[in-house]
Design an enzyme around this catalytic site. Structure first.
Site, PDB file in Angstrom:
ATOM      1  N   ASP A  19      36.144  25.995  27.686  1.00  0.00           N
ATOM      2  CA  ASP A  19      37.130  26.351  26.685  1.00  0.00           C
ATOM      3  C   ASP A  19      37.445  25.090  25.875  1.00  0.00           C
ATOM      4  O   ASP A  19      37.193  23.967  26.332  1.00  0.00           O
ATOM      5  CB  ASP A  19      38.383  26.883  27.399  1.00  0.00           C
ATOM      6  CG  ASP A  19      39.548  27.100  26.460  1.00  0.00           C
ATOM      7  OD1 ASP A  19      39.336  27.684  25.380  1.00  0.00           O
ATOM      8  OD2 ASP A  19      40.668  26.692  26.812  1.00  0.00           O
ATOM      9  N   PHE A  20      38.001  25.253  24.678  1.00  0.00           N
ATOM     10  CA  PHE A  20      38.332  24.091  23.846  1.00  0.00           C
ATOM     11  C   PHE A  20      39.804  23.720  23.943  1.00  0.00           C
ATOM     12  O   PHE A  20      40.163  22.675  24.479  1.00  0.00           O
ATOM     13  CB  PHE A  20      37.952  24.359  22.389  1.00  0.00           C
ATOM     14  CG  PHE A  20      38.140  23.155  21.489  1.00  0.00           C
ATOM     15  CD1 PHE A  20      37.261  22.089  21.546  1.00  0.00           C
ATOM     16  CD2 PHE A  20      39.206  23.101  20.593  1.00  0.00           C
ATOM     17  CE1 PHE A  20      37.432  20.973  20.727  1.00  0.00           C
ATOM     18  CE2 PHE A  20      39.387  21.998  19.773  1.00  0.00           C
ATOM     19  CZ  PHE A  20      38.496  20.924  19.839  1.00  0.00           C
ATOM     20  N   ASP A  21      40.690  24.595  23.448  1.00  0.00           N
ATOM     21  CA  ASP A  21      42.113  24.270  23.411  1.00  0.00           C
ATOM     22  C   ASP A  21      42.686  24.133  24.819  1.00  0.00           C
ATOM     23  O   ASP A  21      42.517  25.017  25.667  1.00  0.00           O
ATOM     24  CB  ASP A  21      42.882  25.342  22.648  1.00  0.00           C
ATOM     25  CG  ASP A  21      42.515  25.367  21.176  1.00  0.00           C
ATOM     26  OD1 ASP A  21      42.604  24.316  20.520  1.00  0.00           O
ATOM     27  OD2 ASP A  21      42.126  26.442  20.680  1.00  0.00           O
ATOM     28  N   ARG A  64      49.609  35.222  15.069  1.00  0.00           N
ATOM     29  CA  ARG A  64      49.753  33.789  14.807  1.00  0.00           C
ATOM     30  C   ARG A  64      49.086  33.364  13.506  1.00  0.00           C
ATOM     31  O   ARG A  64      49.662  32.601  12.723  1.00  0.00           O
ATOM     32  CB  ARG A  64      49.188  32.995  15.984  1.00  0.00           C
ATOM     33  CG  ARG A  64      50.046  33.071  17.236  1.00  0.00           C
ATOM     34  CD  ARG A  64      49.393  32.367  18.411  1.00  0.00           C
ATOM     35  NE  ARG A  64      48.221  33.101  18.895  1.00  0.00           N
ATOM     36  CZ  ARG A  64      47.293  32.580  19.686  1.00  0.00           C
ATOM     37  NH1 ARG A  64      47.370  31.316  20.050  1.00  0.00           N
ATOM     38  NH2 ARG A  64      46.284  33.324  20.100  1.00  0.00           N
ATOM     39  N   SER A 107      35.605  29.112  22.272  1.00  0.00           N
ATOM     40  CA  SER A 107      37.013  28.924  21.920  1.00  0.00           C
ATOM     41  C   SER A 107      37.581  30.111  21.182  1.00  0.00           C
ATOM     42  O   SER A 107      36.973  30.611  20.226  1.00  0.00           O
ATOM     43  CB  SER A 107      37.180  27.667  21.053  1.00  0.00           C
ATOM     44  OG  SER A 107      38.525  27.525  20.641  1.00  0.00           O
ATOM     45  N   GLY A 108      38.775  30.543  21.595  1.00  0.00           N
ATOM     46  CA  GLY A 108      39.529  31.524  20.832  1.00  0.00           C
ATOM     47  C   GLY A 108      40.197  30.881  19.634  1.00  0.00           C
ATOM     48  O   GLY A 108      40.891  31.548  18.865  1.00  0.00           O
ATOM     49  N   LYS A 152      34.655  36.072  25.544  1.00  0.00           N
ATOM     50  CA  LYS A 152      33.975  34.960  26.212  1.00  0.00           C
ATOM     51  C   LYS A 152      32.994  35.467  27.268  1.00  0.00           C
ATOM     52  O   LYS A 152      31.874  34.945  27.383  1.00  0.00           O
ATOM     53  CB  LYS A 152      34.996  33.997  26.820  1.00  0.00           C
ATOM     54  CG  LYS A 152      35.795  33.237  25.764  1.00  0.00           C
ATOM     55  CD  LYS A 152      36.720  32.197  26.376  1.00  0.00           C
ATOM     56  CE  LYS A 152      37.476  31.449  25.288  1.00  0.00           C
ATOM     57  NZ  LYS A 152      38.344  30.384  25.829  1.00  0.00           N
ATOM     58  N   ASP A 175      41.605  27.440  30.883  1.00  0.00           N
ATOM     59  CA  ASP A 175      43.005  27.303  31.289  1.00  0.00           C
ATOM     60  C   ASP A 175      43.834  28.564  31.137  1.00  0.00           C
ATOM     61  O   ASP A 175      44.937  28.648  31.678  1.00  0.00           O
ATOM     62  CB  ASP A 175      43.681  26.183  30.478  1.00  0.00           C
ATOM     63  CG  ASP A 175      43.930  26.595  29.040  1.00  0.00           C
ATOM     64  OD1 ASP A 175      45.102  26.695  28.633  1.00  0.00           O
ATOM     65  OD2 ASP A 175      42.948  26.851  28.312  1.00  0.00           O
ATOM     66  N   ASN A 178      42.497  34.404  28.506  1.00  0.00           N
ATOM     67  CA  ASN A 178      41.311  34.833  27.763  1.00  0.00           C
ATOM     68  C   ASN A 178      40.032  34.193  28.300  1.00  0.00           C
ATOM     69  O   ASN A 178      38.940  34.475  27.797  1.00  0.00           O
ATOM     70  CB  ASN A 178      41.462  34.556  26.261  1.00  0.00           C
ATOM     71  CG  ASN A 178      41.481  33.082  25.916  1.00  0.00           C
ATOM     72  OD1 ASN A 178      42.008  32.264  26.673  1.00  0.00           O
ATOM     73  ND2 ASN A 178      40.930  32.732  24.774  1.00  0.00           N
ATOM     74  N   ASP A 179      40.153  33.351  29.336  1.00  0.00           N
ATOM     75  CA  ASP A 179      38.973  32.814  30.019  1.00  0.00           C
ATOM     76  C   ASP A 179      38.556  33.684  31.205  1.00  0.00           C
ATOM     77  O   ASP A 179      37.495  33.473  31.795  1.00  0.00           O
ATOM     78  CB  ASP A 179      39.244  31.385  30.512  1.00  0.00           C
ATOM     79  CG  ASP A 179      39.470  30.415  29.361  1.00  0.00           C
ATOM     80  OD1 ASP A 179      38.655  30.413  28.423  1.00  0.00           O
ATOM     81  OD2 ASP A 179      40.473  29.674  29.398  1.00  0.00           O
TER      82      ASP A 179
END
Length: 222
Positions: A19-21, A64, A107-108, A152, A175, A178-179
């Site tokens: 994941d990125f964020d 968002r 990444s979302g 994902k 984290d 959504n993972d």
């Protein structure tokens, strides 16, 4: 090639998906955008609800991004190119690649951040979302590869099929809720400074903001 030992047999790890964020990067990209508009707390609240599994990811993303309407795209790019990367990210990715693994980012979040970070952090490819802009401002619309709770996991299965990689040969690290969908298709599941909903499905848990701690899990990566 990295080796994963189990009681039954041993598997060669061939693919790592991060994941990125809040995993490869220390924070949430969209929250940094929101701060520019003075709505940081509002957007951060929605982000946390989604990452904790209390709000559908697609709905939260739409909500968002809509709040970002009117933000200058130049500001989006500037923020995306100056994000604080997670301690140990460069070292960990380099070591996994040295051991023969393909390393990919799901990444979302947004391509302005993940594609820019690709060569800095060293991963092989990135899959994320695209913020729509018109007349150099965000329109409040978004599209892309990672918009749903299942995205994902869906992309991971397709990538495994292309590369000829099995579930047991796959490591994933994230984290938030959504993972979960990619955790379902990986033998090695790393919850990194994660919400409880993800920790419950992990077989490695790291609670300190240092990705290089993953390299100390010798029972999995030796």
């Amino acid at each position: 090639m990295s080796t994963l030992y189990t009681k039954e047999r041993k598997f060669m790890l061939k693919l790592a998906v991060f994941d990125f964020d809040s995993t490869l990067m220390d924070g949430e990209t969209i929250d940094f955008f929101a701060e520019e508009l003075g709505i940081g707390d509002e957007v951060a609240y929605i982000t946390e609800e989604a990452m904790s599994g209390r709000l559908d990811f697609f709905e939260s993303l739409q909500q968002r991004v809509k709040l970002l309407k009117g933000l200058d795209f130049s500001v989006v790019e500037k923020i995306s190119h100056n994000l604080p990367y997670m301690p140990g990210a460069v070292q960990t990715i380099a070591e996994l690649k040295r051991r023969g693994m393909k390393v990919v980012c799901f990444s979302g979040g947004f391509r302005t951040a993940t594609s820019y970070a690709k060569d800095i952090l060293g991963y092989d490819a990135d899959f994320s979302n695209v913020l729509h802009e018109k007349d150099k401002k965000l329109t409040g619309l978004v599209g892309g590869d990672m918009m749903f709770n299942f995205s994902k996991g869906d992309m991971l299965v397709r990538l495994q099929n292309v590369l000829g990689v099995s579930k047991e040969e796959t490591l994933v690290c994230g984290d938030g809720a959504n993972d979960l969908s990619m955790f379902a298709h990986a033998g090695t599941r790393v919850a990194f400074c994660a919400r409880d909903i993800l920790k419950q499905e992990a077989n490695i848990i790291i609670d300190k903001k240092d990705l290089s701690l993953l390299l100390e899990k010798e029972e999995l990566l030796s």
